[in-house]
Write a protein that holds these residues in place. Structure first.
Motif, PDB file in Angstrom:
ATOM      1  N   GLY A  15     -72.770 -36.546  75.132  1.00  0.00           N
ATOM      2  CA  GLY A  15     -73.743 -37.326  75.265  1.00  0.00           C
ATOM      3  C   GLY A  15     -74.441 -36.933  76.649  1.00  0.00           C
ATOM      4  O   GLY A  15     -74.609 -37.727  77.713  1.00  0.00           O
ATOM      5  N   ASP A  36     -74.900 -33.020  72.622  1.00  0.00           N
ATOM      6  CA  ASP A  36     -75.651 -34.493  72.749  1.00  0.00           C
ATOM      7  C   ASP A  36     -76.078 -34.519  71.129  1.00  0.00           C
ATOM      8  O   ASP A  36     -75.928 -33.596  70.372  1.00  0.00           O
ATOM      9  N   ARG A  37     -76.996 -35.497  70.707  1.00  0.00           N
ATOM     10  CA  ARG A  37     -77.617 -35.645  69.267  1.00  0.00           C
ATOM     11  C   ARG A  37     -78.515 -34.676  69.498  1.00  0.00           C
ATOM     12  O   ARG A  37     -79.319 -34.280  70.223  1.00  0.00           O
ATOM     13  N   LEU A  65     -73.536 -32.441  69.063  1.00  0.00           N
ATOM     14  CA  LEU A  65     -72.301 -33.278  68.666  1.00  0.00           C
ATOM     15  C   LEU A  65     -72.874 -34.828  68.636  1.00  0.00           C
ATOM     16  O   LEU A  65     -72.923 -35.508  69.591  1.00  0.00           O
ATOM     17  N   TRP A  67     -71.420 -38.220  67.684  1.00  0.00           N
ATOM     18  CA  TRP A  67     -70.184 -38.860  67.506  1.00  0.00           C
ATOM     19  C   TRP A  67     -69.722 -39.110  66.207  1.00  0.00           C
ATOM     20  O   TRP A  67     -70.278 -40.050  65.331  1.00  0.00           O
ATOM     21  N   ALA A  85     -70.563 -39.177  80.876  1.00  0.00           N
ATOM     22  CA  ALA A  85     -71.148 -39.859  82.089  1.00  0.00           C
ATOM     23  C   ALA A  85     -71.978 -41.062  81.508  1.00  0.00           C
ATOM     24  O   ALA A  85     -73.098 -40.592  80.677  1.00  0.00           O
ATOM     25  N   ASP A  86     -71.875 -42.198  81.544  1.00  0.00           N
ATOM     26  CA  ASP A  86     -72.714 -43.156  81.024  1.00  0.00           C
ATOM     27  C   ASP A  86     -72.865 -43.224  79.683  1.00  0.00           C
ATOM     28  O   ASP A  86     -74.212 -43.079  79.062  1.00  0.00           O
ATOM     29  N   TYR A  89     -71.974 -47.583  75.906  1.00  0.00           N
ATOM     30  CA  TYR A  89     -73.105 -48.506  76.192  1.00  0.00           C
ATOM     31  C   TYR A  89     -73.511 -49.096  74.820  1.00  0.00           C
ATOM     32  O   TYR A  89     -74.190 -50.200  74.835  1.00  0.00           O
TER      33      TYR A  89
HETATM   34  C1  LIG Z   1     -77.077 -43.501  79.033  1.00  0.00           C
HETATM   35  S1  LIG Z   1     -77.536 -41.783  78.529  1.00  0.00           S
HETATM   36  C2  LIG Z   1     -76.347 -40.759  79.538  1.00  0.00           C
HETATM   37  C3  LIG Z   1     -77.003 -39.454  79.848  1.00  0.00           C
HETATM   38  C4  LIG Z   1     -76.258 -38.305  80.794  1.00  0.00           C
HETATM   39  N1  LIG Z   1     -74.802 -38.511  80.463  1.00  0.00           N
HETATM   40  C5  LIG Z   1     -76.360 -39.102  82.143  1.00  0.00           C
HETATM   41  O1  LIG Z   1     -75.459 -39.474  82.672  1.00  0.00           O
HETATM   42  O2  LIG Z   1     -77.501 -39.018  82.447  1.00  0.00           O
HETATM   43  C6  LIG Z   1     -76.409 -41.634  76.776  1.00  0.00           C
HETATM   44  C7  LIG Z   1     -76.344 -40.282  76.078  1.00  0.00           C
HETATM   45  O3  LIG Z   1     -75.560 -40.604  75.208  1.00  0.00           O
HETATM   46  C8  LIG Z   1     -76.181 -39.993  74.043  1.00  0.00           C
HETATM   47  N2  LIG Z   1     -75.817 -40.456  72.704  1.00  0.00           N
HETATM   48  C9  LIG Z   1     -75.876 -41.959  72.147  1.00  0.00           C
HETATM   49  N3  LIG Z   1     -75.490 -42.211  71.099  1.00  0.00           N
HETATM   50  C10 LIG Z   1     -74.725 -41.055  70.772  1.00  0.00           C
HETATM   51  C11 LIG Z   1     -73.990 -40.492  69.436  1.00  0.00           C
HETATM   52  N4  LIG Z   1     -74.032 -41.291  68.518  1.00  0.00           N
HETATM   53  N5  LIG Z   1     -73.538 -38.999  69.294  1.00  0.00           N
HETATM   54  C12 LIG Z   1     -73.861 -38.428  70.587  1.00  0.00           C
HETATM   55  N6  LIG Z   1     -74.716 -38.762  71.688  1.00  0.00           N
HETATM   56  C13 LIG Z   1     -75.033 -40.100  71.745  1.00  0.00           C
HETATM   57  C14 LIG Z   1     -77.650 -40.153  74.275  1.00  0.00           C
HETATM   58  O4  LIG Z   1     -78.534 -39.352  73.349  1.00  0.00           O
HETATM   59  C15 LIG Z   1     -77.741 -40.083  75.683  1.00  0.00           C
HETATM   60  O5  LIG Z   1     -77.939 -38.868  76.196  1.00  0.00           O
END
Ligand SMILES: C[S@@+](CC[C@H](N)C(=O)[O-])C[C@H]1O[C@@H](n2cnc3c(N)ncnc32)[C@H](O)[C@@H]1O
Length: 160
Positions: A15, A36-37, A65, A67, A85-86, A89
């Motif tokens: 992510g 990421d997606r 990737l 998830w 990181a984050d 949610y």
């Molecule tokens: C709140 S953002 C955090 C981004 C980065 N890690 C940061 O700290 O700035 C959450 C990230 O998780 C990714 N994400 C959400 N659902 C996902 C999934 N099912 N598979 C992969 N990535 C996912 C989103 O695309 C996004 O980039």
């Protein structure tokens, strides 16, 4: 914060969003798979290219990737560190995120997740994580209200 020696270690970021964490980890000497997606990859790739010096670019690979999906594209146990990181949610992604961590993680892998606990549901993820991994809180930044959790398979709690 340079508390971990990342030189030549193998790291995957989940992510990654803008890729800031993966970029910093690459600058600190690791080989990093930044994921990421699909929808996030074009921006992520351009950010990674723009913010790494040419000689370090081969150390950072941007890859899709989502998830829980196509996990066979990633060799189990290939990474020393799994970073996020984050990324805790969305409750509907908790099971797939956990499945992804379980797939990638070997006995020697260290998972580090930085989280702001915004809602009750975020604690639910931590409970799910604790059911499968040995989890400890290794850092709390009170000014930003950000926790960093470390998780490992089994009961090992080695230092980095
Ligand atoms: C709140 S953002 C955090 C981004 C980065 N890690 C940061 O700290 O700035 C959450 C990230 O998780 C990714 N994400 C959400 N659902 C996902 C999934 N099912 N598979 C992969 N990535 C996912 C989103 O695309 C996004 O980039």
């Amino acid at each position: 914060m340079e508390g971990i020696d990342l030189k030549d270690r193998s790291v995957i970021e989940l992510g990654a969003g803008t890729g800031l964490l993966g970029i910093v980890v690459t600058l600190l000497g690791a080989h990093v798979t930044i994921t990421d997606r699909a929808a996030a990859l074009e921006f992520l790739e351009s950010n990674v290219q723009a913010n790494l010096p040419p000689e370090l670019r081969p150390r950072a690979v941007v890859k899709e990737l989502t998830w829980g999906k196509d996990l066979d594209n990633f060799t189990p146990g290939a990474f020393d560190f799994i970073l996020g990181a984050d990324i805790v949610y969305l409750e509907e992604t908790f099971a797939e995120l956990l499945q992804t961590l379980e797939h990638l993680c070997s006995e020697r892998t260290v998972i580090l997740l930085s989280c702001r606990i915004r809602y009750e549901r975020d604690l639910k993820f931590l409970k799910m994580l604790r059911e499968r991994f040995s989890v400890s809180e290794v850092h709390y930044d009170s000014s930003k209200d950000v926790h960093i959790y470390k998780a490992q398979r089994g009961s090992r709690r080695d230092d980095f």
